[in-house]
Design an enzyme around this catalytic site. Structure first.
Site, PDB file in Angstrom:
ATOM      1  N   LYS A  35       0.830  -1.209   0.000  1.00 50.41           N
ATOM      2  CA  LYS A  35       0.000   0.000   0.000  1.00 50.41           C
ATOM      3  C   LYS A  35       0.863   1.256   0.000  1.00 50.41           C
ATOM      4  O   LYS A  35       2.064   1.189   0.264  1.00 50.41           O
ATOM      5  CB  LYS A  35      -0.926  -0.013   1.216  1.00 50.41           C
ATOM      6  CG  LYS A  35      -0.180   0.035   2.548  1.00 50.41           C
ATOM      7  CD  LYS A  35      -1.135  -0.134   3.724  1.00 50.41           C
ATOM      8  CE  LYS A  35      -0.358  -0.183   5.027  1.00 50.41           C
ATOM      9  NZ  LYS A  35      -1.238  -0.392   6.183  1.00 50.41           N
ATOM     10  N   ARG A 131     -10.586   0.184  15.798  1.00 51.40           N
ATOM     11  CA  ARG A 131     -10.578   0.993  14.584  1.00 51.40           C
ATOM     12  C   ARG A 131     -11.553   0.312  13.624  1.00 51.40           C
ATOM     13  O   ARG A 131     -12.708   0.662  13.589  1.00 51.40           O
ATOM     14  CB  ARG A 131      -9.137   1.070  14.057  1.00 51.40           C
ATOM     15  CG  ARG A 131      -8.864   2.166  13.081  1.00 51.40           C
ATOM     16  CD  ARG A 131      -7.395   2.219  12.697  1.00 51.40           C
ATOM     17  NE  ARG A 131      -6.916   0.958  12.149  1.00 51.40           N
ATOM     18  CZ  ARG A 131      -5.688   0.741  11.692  1.00 51.40           C
ATOM     19  NH1 ARG A 131      -4.794   1.722  11.716  1.00 51.40           N
ATOM     20  NH2 ARG A 131      -5.331  -0.420  11.198  1.00 51.40           N
ATOM     21  N   TYR A 256      15.747  30.116   7.545  1.00 54.01           N
ATOM     22  CA  TYR A 256      14.528  30.801   7.998  1.00 54.01           C
ATOM     23  C   TYR A 256      14.491  30.922   9.510  1.00 54.01           C
ATOM     24  O   TYR A 256      14.739  29.953  10.235  1.00 54.01           O
ATOM     25  CB  TYR A 256      13.285  30.035   7.538  1.00 54.01           C
ATOM     26  CG  TYR A 256      12.980  30.196   6.070  1.00 54.01           C
ATOM     27  CD1 TYR A 256      12.609  31.428   5.547  1.00 54.01           C
ATOM     28  CD2 TYR A 256      13.050  29.105   5.211  1.00 54.01           C
ATOM     29  CE1 TYR A 256      12.320  31.576   4.202  1.00 54.01           C
ATOM     30  CE2 TYR A 256      12.763  29.241   3.853  1.00 54.01           C
ATOM     31  CZ  TYR A 256      12.402  30.481   3.363  1.00 54.01           C
ATOM     32  OH  TYR A 256      12.114  30.623   2.036  1.00 54.01           O
ATOM     33  N   MET A 304      11.891  24.546   1.469  1.00 55.90           N
ATOM     34  CA  MET A 304      11.133  23.711   0.525  1.00 55.90           C
ATOM     35  C   MET A 304      12.041  22.878  -0.373  1.00 55.90           C
ATOM     36  O   MET A 304      11.797  21.695  -0.608  1.00 55.90           O
ATOM     37  CB  MET A 304      10.192  24.571  -0.320  1.00 55.90           C
ATOM     38  CG  MET A 304       9.269  23.718  -1.185  1.00 55.90           C
ATOM     39  SD  MET A 304       8.163  24.631  -2.246  1.00 55.90           S
ATOM     40  CE  MET A 304       7.073  25.389  -1.072  1.00 55.90           C
TER      41      MET A 304
HETATM   42  C1  LIG Z   1      -0.405  -1.454   6.773  1.00 52.80           C
HETATM   43  C2  LIG Z   1      -0.947  -2.701   7.317  1.00 52.80           C
HETATM   44  C3  LIG Z   1      -0.103  -3.769   7.628  1.00 52.80           C
HETATM   45  C4  LIG Z   1       1.404  -3.682   7.561  1.00 52.80           C
HETATM   46  O1  LIG Z   1       1.845  -3.091   8.751  1.00 52.80           O
HETATM   47  P1  LIG Z   1       3.410  -2.887   9.045  1.00 52.80           P
HETATM   48  O2  LIG Z   1       3.462  -2.363  10.435  1.00 52.80           O
HETATM   49  O3  LIG Z   1       3.883  -1.884   8.047  1.00 52.80           O
HETATM   50  O4  LIG Z   1       4.035  -4.195   8.857  1.00 52.80           O
HETATM   51  C5  LIG Z   1      -0.685  -4.949   8.065  1.00 52.80           C
HETATM   52  N1  LIG Z   1      -2.021  -5.050   8.192  1.00 52.80           N
HETATM   53  C6  LIG Z   1      -2.857  -4.045   7.926  1.00 52.80           C
HETATM   54  C7  LIG Z   1      -4.309  -4.224   8.091  1.00 52.80           C
HETATM   55  C8  LIG Z   1      -2.364  -2.822   7.481  1.00 52.80           C
HETATM   56  O5  LIG Z   1      -3.194  -1.827   7.220  1.00 52.80           O
END
Ligand SMILES: *Cc1c(COP(=O)(O)O)cnc(C)c1O
EC number: 5.1.1.1
Length: 369
Positions: A35, A131, A256, A304
């Site tokens: 992802k 969640r 800055y 930036m």
């Molecule tokens: C992103 C995610 C993972 C991977 O988690 P890591 O801590 O990056 O290994 C596993 N399960 C779910 C549901 C996630 O959203």
């Protein structure tokens, strides 16, 4: 010569880390989480590199799965949050995806449709993260409903996510684990539980399927590193150069707001990398960088397109010197993204996913388009 900033991606290191994840859990199928564009590393390139190693990939949204399919990736792909609306089911079917089901409406949508082939499903249970997921007391009914619909769904797994697997205090983790394991035993269900920290530190959470993410990219999610996490190899090296040098007397402000003030006659190097590239503006004075492989540090607020570093102790460094913001130097030496993250009051996940599109990715030495 173009702007000297590049994210060098070492796909051999990616494979090394995947093998580490798989080797730590020999009884589990390790699904590579790709992802957020593979945590900023490029999902298509990472999927290709892991093809033949990882039997399955996971993403957060259907658009990410479409991008992989359009690039010719044929492995099974799972949507970690499932569909976001019922009309996505047609695409799930057309692309041959699997999906999590965390809500009643998703369950109803999945059972209301008769796909050409049943859809692989992970039933998500809220064991304490609070969640996504079905409350444990309602998970059994959902599981039974899925089991009763083999024409709609297949390859059922019980999925849950840990809130504190990275912590040295395992108390809450154990509570979550006991909750989900008891449920899985009652339902005789295979589990899909472990993310990177639990793969590295909590073998009792290894299930039929594991879901390694950040560890594949060589970042260590554990609060305290262990012998497994120390074997991770950095995949991304964010590399730039010194493009100008200022010789300043003591008492001169830099950048800055004049946050950094020289305490002695100083050489300040200007680096072609800034928050417009995704480098964190929260980096404090003292945040480590490698210049020609030697450690020095940020001196002045990140702007930036540029940032400034102290070269006073590095007399050989000058215009054209390599600057590694994290990763591996060509001169030897490694700067871990986890260490940089601590100086930015954040975690490696945000630094890696935060590298912006204007930074070219170069794979094993070749720039991709
Ligand atoms: C992103 C995610 C993972 C991977 O988690 P890591 O801590 O990056 O290994 C596993 N399960 C779910 C549901 C996630 O959203």
């Amino acid at each position: 010569m173009s702007r000297p900033l590049i994210a060098d991606i070492d796909l051999d290191a990616l494979r090394h880390n995947y093998r580490l994840a798989a080797g730590l859990a020999p009884g589990s199928l390790s699904v590579a989480v790709l992802k957020a564009d593979a945590y900023g590393h490029g999902a298509v390139a990472c999927a290709r590199a892991l093809s033949g190693e990882a039997p399955m990939f996971a993403v957060a949204a259907i658009e990410e799965a479409v991008a992989l399919r359009e690039a010719g990736i044929e492995e099974p792909i799972v949507l970690l949050e499932g569909i976001f609306s019922a009309d996505e089911l047609a695409q799930v079917e057309a692309l041959g995806l699997g999906m999590a089901i965390h809500s009643d409406w998703q369950l109803e949508a999945a059972l209301a449709r008769r796909p050409a082939r049943p859809i692989p499903v992970w039933l998500k249970v809220d064991s304490g993260m609070h969640r996504l997921g079905f409350p444990p007391e309602r998970a059994e009914a959902a599981w039974r409903a899925l089991e009763a619909a083999p024409e709609c769904v297949c390859d059922l797994h019980l999925m849950s996510h840990f809130a504190t697997a990275d912590s040295t205090d395992a108390g809450y983790f154990q509570r979550q684990r006991e909750c989900i394991v008891a449920l899985a035993e009652r339902l005789d269900a295979p589990t899909c539980l472990a993310n990177s920290p639990s793969i590295l530190a909590q073998p009792s959470a290894h299930g039929a399927i594991n879901r390694p993410g950040v560890m594949l990219y060589g970042a260590d999610p554990l609060e305290v590193a262990n012998s497994a996490s120390q074997q991770l190899a950095p995949v991304m090296s964010l590399r730039s150069e010194i493009i100008a040098v200022r010789e300043l007397s003591a008492g001169e402000p830099v950048g800055y707001g004049g946050r950094f003030v020289t305490s002695r006659p100083s050489r300040i190097g200007v680096v072609a990398c800034g928050y417009g590239d995704g480098y964190d503006r929260h980096a404090v004075d003292g945040t480590p960088v490698l210049v020609d492989g030697k450690r020095t540090h940020v001196a002045g607020k990140v702007s930036m397109d540029m940032m400034t570093v102290d070269l006073s102790e590095l007399p050989e460094a000058g215009i054209g010197s390599e600057v590694v913001l994290w990763g591996r130097s060509r001169h030897g030496g490694v700067l871990s993204v986890d260490e940089v993250a601590r100086f930015c009051d954040t975690i490696s996940y945000t630094l890696l996913t935060g590298v912006l599109p204007r930074v070219p990715r170069r794979y094993n030495g070749a720039v991709s388009d």
